[in-house]
Structures are given as structure tokens and as C-alpha cells.
Enzyme design. Structure first.
Site: not given
Ligand code: NAD
Length: 479
Positions: A173, A226, A228-230, A248, A282, A383
Site C-alpha cells: 500500500k 512512515g 513514529t506514531a503509526t 523505518e 526523514c 519532528e
Molecule cells: P504515516 O505514518 O502517516 O503513513 C505512512 C503509511 O502508513 C501510509 O501509507 C499510511 O496510509 C499508512 N498508515 C497510516 N496509519 C496506518 C495504520 N494504522 N495501519 C497501517 N498503515 C497505516 O506517515 P507519512 O505522513 O505518510 O510520512 C511521513 C513520516 O514518515 C515522517 O515521520 C517521516 O520521518 C517518516 N519517514 C521515515 C523514513 C525512514 O526511512 N525512516 C523515510 C521517509 C519518511
């Protein structure tokens, strides 16, 4: 209007409920396409297709899996222009960046794992007593890959490629905020001859489609990038089922500038590490620590550079910063600027939403520089993930280390100094999965990638990713 479709069992299909979500072009603030609002039933269909395909794909010789993946990488290159335009439209990032970074990296990811799988070594251990052990690396089965919106096709392929190369079948997804290139990618998978069911792409919200993937009893591993909370929610759900999980997550990375650095190189790269992709990487260095001796010089030079750092239409060749990814995200970032002011910060540059002629409803914001905040205030601990940096002076190595390591995060860090010993002491003592010395964002795909503390669990990159997507089985033989 363009209707993005799910990719299940080798076909482009509507969601079972036939309901769609609006997809925005952030540079205009307008809906320009629709994406499936997929639910459990769609994930179940995707899972069934993947499970049916698994035995065939897992027993396909790795050279053949590699051949198909290499074809897919070539197709990405052949469609470079269309994919880059799609990424810039969907995400708001400058077209030059999508062309230079996102799309070439997507094909590089696939090419890397298509070849790595052929060379992934196994282990054997021989015992004097007449026993020998060897380790089989077997694909896990059906696995889930979930990716964010900031580097859409880049991070999507970074997960899918090692999963498929290792012989797994995938339910994936992409972010609902940036689904477009994943949709175009599904068409390329069909063209490349990827057998049906090997990859299934389900579009939709995290709390419905994403949760259905994570909660599915028979999806045996989850690779997630994505927030940290997720990540915390996903880690708990995976723990209940003892699923393998790779996370990650977010970062609040320090960019540490010592007064003996190569100033010009540092300044040029710091502009990028602060504001590339509108600060939505990130790995961006959002906390800039500057040694006292060059604090004023840095501040003046940095702000001078920003005066010509053009924000605007992503398709304009002069543009350095495009639009933020969504209205919600723009509002979140602006709320942090308000918080910084409440906490006593002084805005040295920017701080405001921008209106661009001809793109009045787009989600633009000025690059923003703040000073005067303590290292431990919320602005310097949470962040923000936007074009906002803080400047913090320091005197000594020990002092800046304690500031740098003070957040709950530990993804990456950058250090600028000409003193090799100091650089290595810093690298050793920083809480980070990745340390760049006198550079930023340089990636050799063979190296471990990931964070410590609340920036993640596990490492991607190189054979580590292939090992995550396989189970090692030891076979002990008596002779
Ligand atoms: P997000 O956590 O909101 O969403 C990421 C993905 O998870 C999306 O596809 C979303 O639909 C899905 N998702 C959301 N809630 C979910 C749940 N309860 N169960 C399963 N899937 C769920 O993050 P975002 O806003 O899309 O991205 C930004 C964040 O990603 C920032 O915190 C950034 O630092 C982090 N990030 C980390 C890296 C890394 O490699 N460490 C790389 C890029 C982005």
C-alpha cells in the site's frame, strides 16, 4: 477524471465497494484524480492472489525472478519523464528533483535487489564430530509493504524489490496522499511480465486498507516506513501475531557544524539538507548546531542564500522548493512556527504561507529559519517534517553531543569538520543509524539503513533487506 485502480492478481481493478477518495495536486490545491478507498475485502482479494502465486514464484529460479525485475527497472527508465511528472504533480516536489532523485532511485532499487539476490551468500558450519550445518534462506510467504508520501515511488520500490526478489509475494500500500506513481508502476509490472499475484497494490487509507494488511492473520511480515506514531500502532499489532516487522520511522536529525569546517561546501550542502523536498525528507537536518566562532558568519551567509531560493510551481525550472504535500501538512508545519514563537524563538527568515501567482490555492511555504530556542523545547524535540530549521550555537564537542542526542529520535546525523579524530569521535558517540561526515544523503545501497531509539526497528539496505524477507533455516546433517 483519472481513476486510479488497485492492482490485484495481475489486473487493474476497482475497489469492491466502488468508493473512491479525492487525490489532490498540492501545487494547485485541486483534486485531479480519484483513488480506491479500499477495505478488508480488497486486502483479502489481494492476499488470496498473492497466496495462490506464492509456490510458483518461490520456486522460480532466482535468475528468472531477476530477469523480470531487471525488465521492470528498464521500463521505469524508459518512462522516466512521465513518472517524474506524475511524482511532481502528486507530491508537489520540484520536477527537477523527481527527475534527478526519485525516479532514477526507483529503477536503481529494483536493479540493485534483482542482482543482489543472485549473489546473496548462505552460511555453512562444519563440526569435527561428523556433522555439517547449512543454512537455507527461504522466502517468508505473503508479506506486507507500506510506504509514506515524501518519496513515493522511491520508498515503495525500496521495499517491494527485496521482497519479490527473495521469492515472496506482496500486498503493498502506497500512501493515500501520493498514490499516482504506484499506479503507473502497476502498469509497468504488467508490461514487464511479472506473474499475476506476485505483487498486489491496494490503495486507500492507513486506518482501513493499511490496517487490514497489518492485521491480516496470514500476512507474515510487515515492512513499514512512515511516522513514529503509526509505527507504534503497527509494532503492537505485529507483536500480537509474532509477525516479523521492520520499521523505518521519523527523525529530528542534527546537523553539527564545527568552526574548522570547509565553510563553502558546508553551506551549499546545508541548504539542501535543510530544504530539499520542502524539508520533507526523514534525513533532513532540521536542528543546525553551529560552533560559536562561526555562528554569526553562518547565519548571515545562510540567510543571504535563502533570498534567492525560489519557491514556486514545481514544473518551473527555476524552482528550488515546490508545494508541501497537503493542506493538513502545511497547517501542521505552520503550527510549529507558531509554537516556536510562543517558545521564544525569533524568526530570522520566512515563517509564512506563500501565495504563488497562478497557483493561489497551492500549499506553499517560505523556507524558515528560527533562532533563540533552547535545545530541549518542543520545537527542537518534535519532528516538524517541513521547511523549518532552528539554529543553535554551541561551544564544545561534549555540549553539542548532549544536545544532539537529547531527542527521542536517532535516524541520521551530519558532522562538518576538517579534524578527522573529532569527526570519528562524534560518529561513534552520536545516537544515529547513519552519520554523514562532510556530506549528506550519499547512499551506497549496500550499507545498512535505519534508525535507533524511536526512529525505527531493524535495518534495510543490501543483504539485510534480503535477509529480512527470508527465514534462515539451519539444516544439520550427519555423515
Ligand atoms: P504515516 O505514518 O502517516 O503513513 C505512512 C503509511 O502508513 C501510509 O501509507 C499510511 O496510509 C499508512 N498508515 C497510516 N496509519 C496506518 C495504520 N494504522 N495501519 C497501517 N498503515 C497505516 O506517515 P507519512 O505522513 O505518510 O510520512 C511521513 C513520516 O514518515 C515522517 O515521520 C517521516 O520521518 C517518516 N519517514 C521515515 C523514513 C525512514 O526511512 N525512516 C523515510 C521517509 C519518511
Amino acid at each position: 477524471m483519472l481513476k486510479i485502480q488497485n492492482y490485484i492478481n495481475g489486473e487493474l481493478v476497482s475497489p469492491v465497494s466502488n468508493t473512491y477518495l479525492d487525490n489532490y495536486n498540492p501545487s494547485k490545491g485541486e483534486v485531479y484524480s480519484l483513488i480506491p478507498d479500499s477495505e478488508n475485502t480488497d486486502v483479502e482479494k489481494a492476499y488470496n492472489a498473492a497466496a495462490d502465486a506464492f509456490n510458483g514464484w518461490a520456486s522460480t529460479p532466482k535468475e528468472e525472478r531477476s530477469r523480470i525485475l531487471l525488465k521492470l527497472a528498464d521500463l521505469i527508465d524508459e518512462n522516466h519523464e512521465e513518472l517524474a511528472k506524475a511524482e511532481a504533480t502528486d507530491n508537489g516536489k520540484p520536477l527537477f528533483l523527481a527527475k534527478m532523485v526519485d525516479i532514477p532511485r526507483a529503477s536503481a532499487n529494483i536493479r540493485f535487489f534483482a542482482t543482489a539476490v543472485i549473489h546473496n551468500p548462505s552460511e555453512s558450519y562444519h563440526m569435527e564430530e561428523g556433522y555439517t550445518n547449512y543454512v537455507l534462506k527461504q522466502p517468508i510467504g505473503v508479506v506486507g509493504c507500506i510506504s509514506p508520501w515524501n518519496l513515493p515511488l522511491y520508498l515503495f520500490t525500496w521495499k517491494i524489490a527485496p521482497a519479490i526478489a527473495s521469492g515472496n509475494c506482496v500486498v503493498a500500500k502506497p500512501s493515500e496522499v501520493t498514490p499516482y506513481t504506484a499506479y503507473l508502476f502497476s502498469k509497468l509490472c504488467i508490461e514487464a511480465g511479472l506473474p499475476k499475484g506476485v505483487l498486489n497494490i491496494v490503495h486507500g487509507l492507513g486506518t482501513s486498507a493499511g490496517d487490514a494488511i497489518v492485521s491480516h492473520k496470514n500476512i507474515k511480515a510487515i515492512s513499514f516506513t512512515g511516522g513514529t506514531a503509526t509505527g507504534r500502532i503497527i509494532a503492537k499489532k505485529c507483536a500480537e501475531e509474532f509477525k516479523k516487522v521492520s520499521l523505518e520511522l521519523g527523525g529530528k536529525n542534527p546537523n553539527i557544524i564545527f568552526d574548522d569546517c570547509d565553510f563553502d561546501k558546508m553551506l551549499k550542502t546545508t541548504l539542501q539538507s535543510s530544504f530539499a523536498n520542502q524539508g520533507q525528507i526523514c534525513l533532513c537536518g532540521s536542528r543546525i548546531f553551529i560552533q560559536e566562532g562561526i555562528y554569526e558568519k553562518f547565519k548571515t551567509a545562510f540567510i543571504e542564500k535563502l533570498k534567492s531560493h525560489k519557491v514556486g510551481n514545481p514544473f518551473d525550472t527555476e524552482t528550488k522548493m515546490g508545494a508541501l504535500v497537503s493542506k493538513d501538512h502545511l497547517e501542521k508545519v505552520l503550527s510549529y512556527v507558531a509554537l516556536a514563537k510562543e517558545e521564544g524563538g525569533k524568526i530570522l527568515f520566512g515563517g509564512n504561507r506563500l501565495t504563488i501567482e497562478g497557483f493561489e490555492n497551492g500549499y506553499y511555504m517560505e523556507p524558515t529559519v528560527i533562532e533563540g530556542l533552547p535545545f530541549n523545547c518542543r520545537t527542537n524535540q518534535e519532528e516538524i517534517f517541513g521547511p523549518v530549521v532552528t539554529l543553535i550555537p554551541f561551544k564544545t564537542e561534549g555540549e553539542v553531543l548532549s544536545y544532539a542526542n537529547s531527542t527521542p529520535y536517532g535516524l541520521s546525523a551530519t558532522v562538518w569538520t576538517q579534524d578527522v579524530s573529532k569527526a570519528q569521535r562524534m560518529a561513534k558517540n552520536l545516537d544515529a543509524g547513519i552519520v554523514w561526515i562532510n556530506c549528506w544523503l550519499v547512499r551506497d545501497l549496500r550499507t545498512p539503513f535505519g534508525g535507533v531509539k524511536q526512529s525505527g526497528v531493524g535495518r534495510e539496505g543490501g543483504f539485510r533487506a534480503l535477509n529480512f524477507f527470508t527465514e534462515p533455516k539451519n539444516v544439520c546433517l550427519k555423515y
